[in-house]
Write a protein that holds these residues in place. Structure first.
Motif, PDB file in Angstrom:
ATOM      1  N   TRP A 148      37.450 -33.314  15.338  1.00 37.97           N
ATOM      2  CA  TRP A 148      36.503 -34.415  15.411  1.00 37.97           C
ATOM      3  C   TRP A 148      37.208 -35.758  15.240  1.00 37.97           C
ATOM      4  O   TRP A 148      36.833 -36.743  15.890  1.00 37.97           O
ATOM      5  CB  TRP A 148      35.399 -34.253  14.370  1.00 37.97           C
ATOM      6  N   VAL A 149      38.207 -35.821  14.385  1.00 36.90           N
ATOM      7  CA  VAL A 149      38.975 -37.067  14.238  1.00 36.90           C
ATOM      8  C   VAL A 149      39.675 -37.396  15.555  1.00 36.90           C
ATOM      9  O   VAL A 149      39.668 -38.543  16.022  1.00 36.90           O
ATOM     10  CB  VAL A 149      39.986 -36.960  13.093  1.00 36.90           C
ATOM     11  N   GLN A 150      40.276 -36.385  16.175  1.00 39.52           N
ATOM     12  CA  GLN A 150      40.937 -36.574  17.462  1.00 39.52           C
ATOM     13  C   GLN A 150      39.926 -37.039  18.511  1.00 39.52           C
ATOM     14  O   GLN A 150      40.194 -37.973  19.282  1.00 39.52           O
ATOM     15  CB  GLN A 150      41.587 -35.267  17.905  1.00 39.52           C
ATOM     16  N   PHE A 151      38.759 -36.393  18.533  1.00 37.36           N
ATOM     17  CA  PHE A 151      37.702 -36.769  19.474  1.00 37.36           C
ATOM     18  C   PHE A 151      37.286 -38.223  19.245  1.00 37.36           C
ATOM     19  O   PHE A 151      37.143 -39.000  20.199  1.00 37.36           O
ATOM     20  CB  PHE A 151      36.502 -35.837  19.301  1.00 37.36           C
ATOM     21  N   HIS A 152      37.077 -38.591  17.996  1.00 36.93           N
ATOM     22  CA  HIS A 152      36.679 -39.958  17.667  1.00 36.93           C
ATOM     23  C   HIS A 152      37.683 -40.970  18.201  1.00 36.93           C
ATOM     24  O   HIS A 152      37.323 -41.972  18.829  1.00 36.93           O
ATOM     25  CB  HIS A 152      36.546 -40.114  16.148  1.00 36.93           C
ATOM     26  N   ASN A 153      38.956 -40.713  17.948  1.00 38.27           N
ATOM     27  CA  ASN A 153      39.983 -41.672  18.358  1.00 38.27           C
ATOM     28  C   ASN A 153      40.093 -41.781  19.871  1.00 38.27           C
ATOM     29  O   ASN A 153      40.336 -42.865  20.412  1.00 38.27           O
ATOM     30  CB  ASN A 153      41.323 -41.285  17.750  1.00 38.27           C
ATOM     31  N   GLU A 154      39.904 -40.659  20.552  1.00 36.57           N
ATOM     32  CA  GLU A 154      39.999 -40.672  22.014  1.00 36.57           C
ATOM     33  C   GLU A 154      38.783 -41.330  22.661  1.00 36.57           C
ATOM     34  O   GLU A 154      38.915 -42.036  23.661  1.00 36.57           O
ATOM     35  CB  GLU A 154      40.145 -39.247  22.538  1.00 36.57           C
ATOM     36  N   GLN A 155      37.604 -41.120  22.067  1.00 39.03           N
ATOM     37  CA  GLN A 155      36.372 -41.582  22.697  1.00 39.03           C
ATOM     38  C   GLN A 155      35.914 -42.954  22.222  1.00 39.03           C
ATOM     39  O   GLN A 155      35.322 -43.718  22.986  1.00 39.03           O
ATOM     40  CB  GLN A 155      35.241 -40.564  22.441  1.00 39.03           C
ATOM     41  N   PHE A 156      36.184 -43.284  20.969  1.00 39.01           N
ATOM     42  CA  PHE A 156      35.594 -44.485  20.384  1.00 39.01           C
ATOM     43  C   PHE A 156      36.621 -45.474  19.842  1.00 39.01           C
ATOM     44  O   PHE A 156      36.250 -46.544  19.353  1.00 39.01           O
ATOM     45  CB  PHE A 156      34.619 -44.100  19.266  1.00 39.01           C
ATOM     46  N   GLY A 157      37.891 -45.139  19.909  1.00 41.00           N
ATOM     47  CA  GLY A 157      38.919 -46.052  19.440  1.00 41.00           C
ATOM     48  C   GLY A 157      39.385 -45.743  18.028  1.00 41.00           C
ATOM     49  O   GLY A 157      38.787 -44.938  17.317  1.00 41.00           O
ATOM     50  N   HIS A 158      40.453 -46.413  17.632  1.00 43.38           N
ATOM     51  CA  HIS A 158      41.099 -46.116  16.356  1.00 43.38           C
ATOM     52  C   HIS A 158      40.540 -46.987  15.220  1.00 43.38           C
ATOM     53  O   HIS A 158      41.270 -47.669  14.505  1.00 43.38           O
ATOM     54  CB  HIS A 158      42.610 -46.292  16.481  1.00 43.38           C
ATOM     55  N   HIS A 159      39.220 -46.935  15.049  1.00 46.28           N
ATOM     56  CA  HIS A 159      38.625 -47.597  13.898  1.00 46.28           C
ATOM     57  C   HIS A 159      39.129 -46.917  12.618  1.00 46.28           C
ATOM     58  O   HIS A 159      39.421 -45.710  12.626  1.00 46.28           O
ATOM     59  CB  HIS A 159      37.097 -47.480  13.926  1.00 46.28           C
ATOM     60  N   PRO A 160      39.198 -47.634  11.502  1.00 43.68           N
ATOM     61  CA  PRO A 160      39.493 -46.967  10.230  1.00 43.68           C
ATOM     62  C   PRO A 160      38.445 -45.882   9.962  1.00 43.68           C
ATOM     63  O   PRO A 160      37.252 -46.105  10.192  1.00 43.68           O
ATOM     64  CB  PRO A 160      39.399 -48.097   9.201  1.00 43.68           C
ATOM     65  N   VAL A 161      38.892 -44.734   9.495  1.00 41.54           N
ATOM     66  CA  VAL A 161      38.009 -43.586   9.293  1.00 41.54           C
ATOM     67  C   VAL A 161      38.046 -43.134   7.836  1.00 41.54           C
ATOM     68  O   VAL A 161      39.119 -43.046   7.231  1.00 41.54           O
ATOM     69  CB  VAL A 161      38.420 -42.408  10.212  1.00 41.54           C
ATOM     70  N   ILE A 162      36.866 -42.855   7.293  1.00 41.69           N
ATOM     71  CA  ILE A 162      36.729 -42.184   6.003  1.00 41.69           C
ATOM     72  C   ILE A 162      36.102 -40.822   6.251  1.00 41.69           C
ATOM     73  O   ILE A 162      35.122 -40.705   7.006  1.00 41.69           O
ATOM     74  CB  ILE A 162      35.839 -43.000   5.040  1.00 41.69           C
ATOM     75  N   LEU A 163      36.651 -39.785   5.640  1.00 38.92           N
ATOM     76  CA  LEU A 163      36.090 -38.437   5.716  1.00 38.92           C
ATOM     77  C   LEU A 163      35.216 -38.224   4.484  1.00 38.92           C
ATOM     78  O   LEU A 163      35.696 -38.356   3.352  1.00 38.92           O
ATOM     79  CB  LEU A 163      37.201 -37.393   5.752  1.00 38.92           C
ATOM     80  N   SER A 164      33.953 -37.905   4.700  1.00 39.64           N
ATOM     81  CA  SER A 164      33.026 -37.728   3.580  1.00 39.64           C
ATOM     82  C   SER A 164      32.324 -36.389   3.699  1.00 39.64           C
ATOM     83  O   SER A 164      31.883 -36.006   4.785  1.00 39.64           O
ATOM     84  CB  SER A 164      31.986 -38.860   3.564  1.00 39.64           C
ATOM     85  N   GLY A 165      32.217 -35.674   2.578  1.00 38.29           N
ATOM     86  CA  GLY A 165      31.560 -34.377   2.602  1.00 38.29           C
ATOM     87  C   GLY A 165      30.806 -34.109   1.322  1.00 38.29           C
ATOM     88  O   GLY A 165      31.116 -34.662   0.262  1.00 38.29           O
ATOM     89  N   LEU A 166      29.791 -33.239   1.431  1.00 40.32           N
ATOM     90  CA  LEU A 166      28.997 -32.843   0.275  1.00 40.32           C
ATOM     91  C   LEU A 166      29.008 -31.329   0.158  1.00 40.32           C
ATOM     92  O   LEU A 166      28.838 -30.623   1.144  1.00 40.32           O
ATOM     93  CB  LEU A 166      27.566 -33.372   0.405  1.00 40.32           C
ATOM     94  N   SER A 167      29.209 -30.824  -1.053  1.00 41.54           N
ATOM     95  CA  SER A 167      29.232 -29.389  -1.340  1.00 41.54           C
ATOM     96  C   SER A 167      30.332 -28.707  -0.515  1.00 41.54           C
ATOM     97  O   SER A 167      31.492 -29.076  -0.629  1.00 41.54           O
ATOM     98  CB  SER A 167      27.853 -28.780  -1.080  1.00 41.54           C
ATOM     99  N   MET A 168      29.998 -27.738   0.343  1.00 39.32           N
ATOM    100  CA  MET A 168      31.028 -27.134   1.181  1.00 39.32           C
ATOM    101  C   MET A 168      31.697 -28.176   2.058  1.00 39.32           C
ATOM    102  O   MET A 168      32.898 -28.085   2.348  1.00 39.32           O
ATOM    103  CB  MET A 168      30.429 -26.028   2.051  1.00 39.32           C
ATOM    104  N   GLY A 169      30.937 -29.198   2.477  1.00 42.16           N
ATOM    105  CA  GLY A 169      31.532 -30.282   3.248  1.00 42.16           C
ATOM    106  C   GLY A 169      32.568 -31.046   2.460  1.00 42.16           C
ATOM    107  O   GLY A 169      33.564 -31.523   3.022  1.00 42.16           O
ATOM    108  N   ALA A 170      32.350 -31.175   1.139  1.00 41.00           N
ATOM    109  CA  ALA A 170      33.341 -31.841   0.291  1.00 41.00           C
ATOM    110  C   ALA A 170      34.634 -31.039   0.253  1.00 41.00           C
ATOM    111  O   ALA A 170      35.733 -31.595   0.367  1.00 41.00           O
ATOM    112  CB  ALA A 170      32.789 -32.023  -1.120  1.00 41.00           C
ATOM    113  N   SER A 171      34.521 -29.733   0.089  1.00 44.50           N
ATOM    114  CA  SER A 171      35.718 -28.888   0.108  1.00 44.50           C
ATOM    115  C   SER A 171      36.389 -28.951   1.472  1.00 44.50           C
ATOM    116  O   SER A 171      37.619 -28.993   1.572  1.00 44.50           O
ATOM    117  CB  SER A 171      35.350 -27.444  -0.238  1.00 44.50           C
TER     118      SER A 171
END
Length: 312
Positions: A148-171
């Protein structure tokens, strides 16, 4: 002869309990209709139905785009892209175990978007509109996030990215802390994550049947390896954070009786990169935002301004 039969019975029991544990923990579940209040009343999300409805209304009143990518093992993965007018960055949001983006993040959509951040709201594999037969407790999901990070950079540009998750998403996001990611990935926000698949499954097993999982975890791991392509022993947030390449904000409710708060405290202790920890008194699993909304918002905004974009 009785020794032989005893051995056969022991092996059958070992495999049966291990297989049941694996299927119960990892097999894709039938999801409720998240927008049907009557259906939600039959789930543990009943008391959050107003928040879920409000989150869906928020999405309906903003520009959204369905986007798709493919996992390393050929699954079609779905997400919703919510662009900001003058973006200062992007937050990629990974929901929890047998949950969804509306239930886990609907309350913070406005917080992030009002700061000028794009949102990438993913359906984890085996959830929502993403394909998959088995949930892998963040192990393969973390590889999906890299896609998804690769997809984001290819499709929407190299904006600064923060990865955020909750519960299993946090892990899931914490398992990426020690991996080589694009330079525009600036940090991780992880709310109430567990340390490892092995430990959270063992904890739930013990809470359910009131004795330890013991060797049955080995059998469950065998099924996980053969049927789902991952190991319960494969990833651990403490090991990832011991070699972390990214700043990390760890959040947990002290009243969490599902994923114990000590799991976040151990992860924090292991972390060698810039780190912050925010523990919320009495908050249960995944609801720290509701218990201390002003404090939660301030800690997150301060972290984003410090490591993502000072102009937020």
């Amino acid at each position: 002869m009785w020794l032989l039969w005893s051995a056969v019975v022991a092996v059958v029991l070992f495999l049966a309990v291990g297989g049941y544990t694996f299927q119960t923990a990892c097999k894709r579940a039938v999801e409720p209709n998240w927008l049907n209040e009557e259906a939600l009343e039959k789930t543990g999300y009943a008391k959050y139905k107003e928040h879920i409805r409000a989150a869906n209304h928020w999405l309906e009143t903003h520009t959204t785009v369905d986007v798709w990518t493919e996992s390393h093992d050929g699954l079609k993965l779905h997400a919703i892209w919510v662009p900001a007018d003058d973006p200062k960055g992007t937050v990629l949001l990974a929901h929890g175990y047998r949950s969804c983006k509306l239930a886990d993040f609907g309350m913070v959509y406005e917080l992030y978007h009002n700061l000028g951040l794009n949102l990438l709201l993913i359906d984890q594999r085996s959830h929502g509109r993403s394909e998959g037969r088995y949930i892998t407790f963040g192990v393969l999901e973390s590889r999906d996030l890299q896609k998804w990070v690769q997809f984001h950079n290819e499709q929407f540009g190299h904006h600064p990215v923060i990865l955020s998750g909750l519960s299993m998403g946090a892990s899931t996001v914490l398992y990426l802390a020690d991996r080589r990611l694009p330079k525009n990935v600036k940090g991780i926000v992880a709310d109430c994550g567990f340390t490892s698949p092995k430990e959270i499954i063992a904890k739930v097993f013990r809470d359910t049947v009131h004795f330890g999982a013991g060797p049955f975890l080995w059998a469950a791991d065998l099924f996980a390896r053969v049927l789902a392509g991952f190991s319960l022993y494969e990833r651990d947030t403490r090991k990832s954070l011991a070699k972390s390449r990214l700043p990390v904000l760890l959040i947990h409710g002290k009243g969490d009786d599902f994923v114990p708060c000590y799991m976040t405290e151990q992860a924090y202790k292991a972390c060698t990169s810039p780190k912050e920890m925010y523990l919320v008194e009495e908050a249960g699993h995944g609801i720290s935002y509701l218990y201390d909304t002003p404090g939660y918002r301030k800690r997150v905004m301060d972290f984003l301004r410090k490591y993502m974009n000072k102009d937020i």
